[in-house]
Design a protein around this motif. Structure first.
Motif, mmCIF file in Angstrom:
data_model
loop_
_atom_site.group_PDB
_atom_site.id
_atom_site.type_symbol
_atom_site.label_atom_id
_atom_site.label_comp_id
_atom_site.label_asym_id
_atom_site.label_seq_id
_atom_site.Cartn_x
_atom_site.Cartn_y
_atom_site.Cartn_z
ATOM 1 N N GLU A 73 0.831 -1.199 0.000
ATOM 2 C CA GLU A 73 0.000 0.000 0.000
ATOM 3 C C GLU A 73 0.870 1.254 0.000
ATOM 4 O OE1 GLU A 73 -2.628 -0.475 3.303
ATOM 5 O OE2 GLU A 73 -3.897 -1.932 2.264
ATOM 6 N N PHE A 74 2.012 1.197 0.653
ATOM 7 C CA PHE A 74 2.906 2.341 0.663
ATOM 8 C C PHE A 74 3.442 2.633 -0.737
ATOM 9 C CE2 PHE A 74 7.236 4.172 1.468
ATOM 10 C CZ PHE A 74 6.793 5.413 1.905
ATOM 11 N N ASP A 75 3.668 1.567 -1.523
ATOM 12 C CA ASP A 75 4.122 1.757 -2.905
ATOM 13 C C ASP A 75 3.069 2.496 -3.721
ATOM 14 O OD1 ASP A 75 6.562 0.394 -2.530
ATOM 15 O OD2 ASP A 75 5.554 -1.538 -2.792
ATOM 16 N N LEU A 76 1.788 2.103 -3.570
ATOM 17 C CA LEU A 76 0.720 2.805 -4.293
ATOM 18 C C LEU A 76 0.624 4.252 -3.844
ATOM 19 C CD1 LEU A 76 -2.458 0.574 -4.824
ATOM 20 C CD2 LEU A 76 -0.608 1.134 -6.389
ATOM 21 N N LEU A 77 0.794 4.477 -2.534
ATOM 22 C CA LEU A 77 0.749 5.840 -2.018
ATOM 23 C C LEU A 77 1.858 6.685 -2.648
ATOM 24 C CD1 LEU A 77 -0.551 7.781 0.032
ATOM 25 C CD2 LEU A 77 1.144 7.017 1.698
ATOM 26 N N LYS A 78 3.068 6.122 -2.781
ATOM 27 C CA LYS A 78 4.180 6.860 -3.387
ATOM 28 C C LYS A 78 3.893 7.196 -4.850
ATOM 29 C CE LYS A 78 7.437 3.901 -2.439
ATOM 30 N NZ LYS A 78 8.802 3.293 -2.386
ATOM 31 N N ILE A 79 3.233 6.285 -5.562
ATOM 32 C CA ILE A 79 2.971 6.494 -6.984
ATOM 33 C C ILE A 79 1.837 7.486 -7.220
ATOM 34 C CG2 ILE A 79 2.137 5.370 -9.099
ATOM 35 C CD1 ILE A 79 3.596 2.829 -8.145
ATOM 36 N N PHE A 80 0.769 7.386 -6.420
ATOM 37 C CA PHE A 80 -0.432 8.170 -6.708
ATOM 38 C C PHE A 80 -0.549 9.477 -5.920
ATOM 39 C CE2 PHE A 80 -1.593 4.087 -8.451
ATOM 40 C CZ PHE A 80 -2.347 4.424 -9.570
ATOM 41 N N SER A 81 0.118 9.601 -4.777
ATOM 42 C CA SER A 81 -0.023 10.821 -3.976
ATOM 43 C C SER A 81 0.482 12.084 -4.670
ATOM 44 C CB SER A 81 0.665 10.648 -2.622
ATOM 45 O OG SER A 81 2.049 10.383 -2.774
ATOM 46 N N PRO A 82 1.477 12.018 -5.577
ATOM 47 C CA PRO A 82 1.877 13.247 -6.257
ATOM 48 C C PRO A 82 0.770 13.874 -7.110
ATOM 49 C CG PRO A 82 3.640 11.626 -6.415
ATOM 50 C CD PRO A 82 2.441 10.924 -5.854
ATOM 51 N N VAL A 106 -9.131 11.622 -12.427
ATOM 52 C CA VAL A 106 -9.109 11.593 -13.889
ATOM 53 C C VAL A 106 -7.683 11.775 -14.401
ATOM 54 C CG1 VAL A 106 -9.857 12.799 -15.974
ATOM 55 C CG2 VAL A 106 -11.479 12.390 -14.124
ATOM 56 N N THR A 107 -6.942 12.723 -13.820
ATOM 57 C CA THR A 107 -5.566 12.967 -14.240
ATOM 58 C C THR A 107 -4.684 11.743 -14.016
ATOM 59 O OG1 THR A 107 -5.779 15.320 -13.713
ATOM 60 C CG2 THR A 107 -3.560 14.447 -13.919
ATOM 61 N N ALA A 108 -4.832 11.105 -12.843
ATOM 62 C CA ALA A 108 -4.037 9.910 -12.549
ATOM 63 C C ALA A 108 -4.359 8.785 -13.523
ATOM 64 C CB ALA A 108 -4.303 9.467 -11.117
ATOM 65 N N THR A 109 -5.641 8.629 -13.842
ATOM 66 C CA THR A 109 -6.058 7.579 -14.780
ATOM 67 C C THR A 109 -5.488 7.815 -16.168
ATOM 68 O OG1 THR A 109 -8.126 7.243 -13.552
ATOM 69 C CG2 THR A 109 -8.041 6.416 -15.812
ATOM 70 N N GLU A 110 -5.607 9.042 -16.652
ATOM 71 C CA GLU A 110 -5.135 9.362 -18.004
ATOM 72 C C GLU A 110 -3.613 9.280 -18.100
ATOM 73 O OE1 GLU A 110 -6.726 13.216 -18.706
ATOM 74 O OE2 GLU A 110 -8.730 12.478 -19.270
ATOM 75 N N VAL A 155 -7.428 3.207 -5.156
ATOM 76 C CA VAL A 155 -7.009 4.469 -4.557
ATOM 77 C C VAL A 155 -8.196 5.422 -4.554
ATOM 78 C CG1 VAL A 155 -5.441 6.434 -4.700
ATOM 79 C CG2 VAL A 155 -4.647 4.156 -5.403
ATOM 80 N N ASN A 156 -8.520 5.985 -3.380
ATOM 81 C CA ASN A 156 -9.645 6.916 -3.239
ATOM 82 C C ASN A 156 -9.105 8.338 -3.120
ATOM 83 O OD1 ASN A 156 -10.439 4.253 -1.552
ATOM 84 N ND2 ASN A 156 -12.183 5.007 -2.710
ATOM 85 N N PHE A 157 -9.235 9.120 -4.186
ATOM 86 C CA PHE A 157 -8.772 10.499 -4.177
ATOM 87 C C PHE A 157 -9.811 11.418 -3.536
ATOM 88 C CE2 PHE A 157 -6.073 8.906 -7.677
ATOM 89 C CZ PHE A 157 -4.848 9.421 -7.260
#
Length: 277
Positions: A196-205, A239-243, A230-232
């Motif tokens: 989960e920490f890896d996903l946080l590092k990738i998506f939190s920016p 949308v930005t993360a998905t694209e 991931v719940n933004f």
């Protein structure tokens, strides 16, 4: 013909009345430290039950069984928490929602006092309450301690996980509770060592993520199954993360898939829906 119509109407009305009566009875059940959780996955075991729900409080005891009359072989469970406050938070926030580590909504209600089962004198396979609690703003008492959040003084050492669970239950973190909606993205094709920490590092920016809003589905051996959610905090970020990340090619040649979660209106409560193709 008229008689048949009247009978059918009366039957539907009786069924609706009974449903409302059941809801009223459930609403009148006195809060306790025992909760009944329904609509759990058929493949969930007691270890998985404990690991998925211990994020919401200290589990003193739990039992899992096949749900009677449930569809798709779903299971039910009873959990005894260390406090009524922990159990109350679960009922108020997770009923009709998707818990951490699961992919489908569950039902959560207090255990009625009628009937046996449970009890504070039962031996606890998971240890006692212990740890430290978190007192919400305005509940810390007098003497200049009423502002902000105060850790409950139990005389025992706290772990950082105790602090996290307490803050989550107290709803003092910005964004409140997460829910699977249009601001949620579903990730697949993840390597087996993903955390989960890896996903946080990738998506939190990309932007703010709601408290507890990062989850990776694990296998029995603790490795990642390859999917996560991931719940933004806002739709534009999702949308930005998905694209940006969808169809991203990883070093081994495989493709990372990121899809937006959409509610199909198939039922009550938050957290229902499916990802877009």
């Amino acid at each position: 013909l008229v008689s048949a119509f009247v009978l059918a109407h009366s039957t539907r009305e009786l069924g609706e009345n009974r449903r409302v009566e059941r809801q009223l009875v459930e609403a009148m059940v006195e809060p306790s430290d025992h909760v009944i959780i329904g609509d759990l996955p058929a493949d969930l075991d007691e270890q998985g039950l404990k690991s998925n729900f211990e994020a919401y409080g200290t589990i003193k005891w739990c039992k899992l069984w096949d749900g009677k009359g449930s569809k798709g072989g779903k299971k039910s469970a009873m959990i005894e928490f260390a406090s009524v406050e922990e159990a109350t938070w679960l009922v108020e926030n997770l009923n009709g929602n998707v818990p951490l580590g699961l992919e489908t909504p569950v039902s959560v209600k207090f255990k009625s006092k009628s009937g046996g089962g449970g009890g504070k004198n039962r031996s606890s396979p998971y240890g006692g309450g212990g740890g430290c609690g978190v007192v919400p703003p305005g509940m810390a008492g007098k003497g200049g301690m009423g502002k902000g959040v105060m850790l409950g003084m139990t005389g025992e050492a706290c772990s950082i996980n105790d602090v996290w669970k307490g803050l989550l239950r107290s709803k003092v973190l910005p964004g409140g509770s997460w829910a699977n909606d249009e601001r949620t993205v579903v990730v697949s094709g993840l390597p087996s060592d993903t955390t989960e920490f890896d996903l946080l590092k990738i998506f939190s920016p990309f932007g703010a993520i709601l408290p507890g809003g990062v989850r990776v589905k694990l296998k029995d051996d603790g490795t990642a199954q390859g999917s996560g959610m991931v719940n933004f905090a806002d739709l534009e970020t999702a949308v930005t993360a998905t694209e940006t990340l969808n169809n991203c090619m990883m070093p081994d040649g495989r493709t990372l898939r990121v899809r937006q979660f959409t509610d199909q209106g198939g039922g009550k409560g938050k957290g229902k829906g499916k990802a877009q193709s």
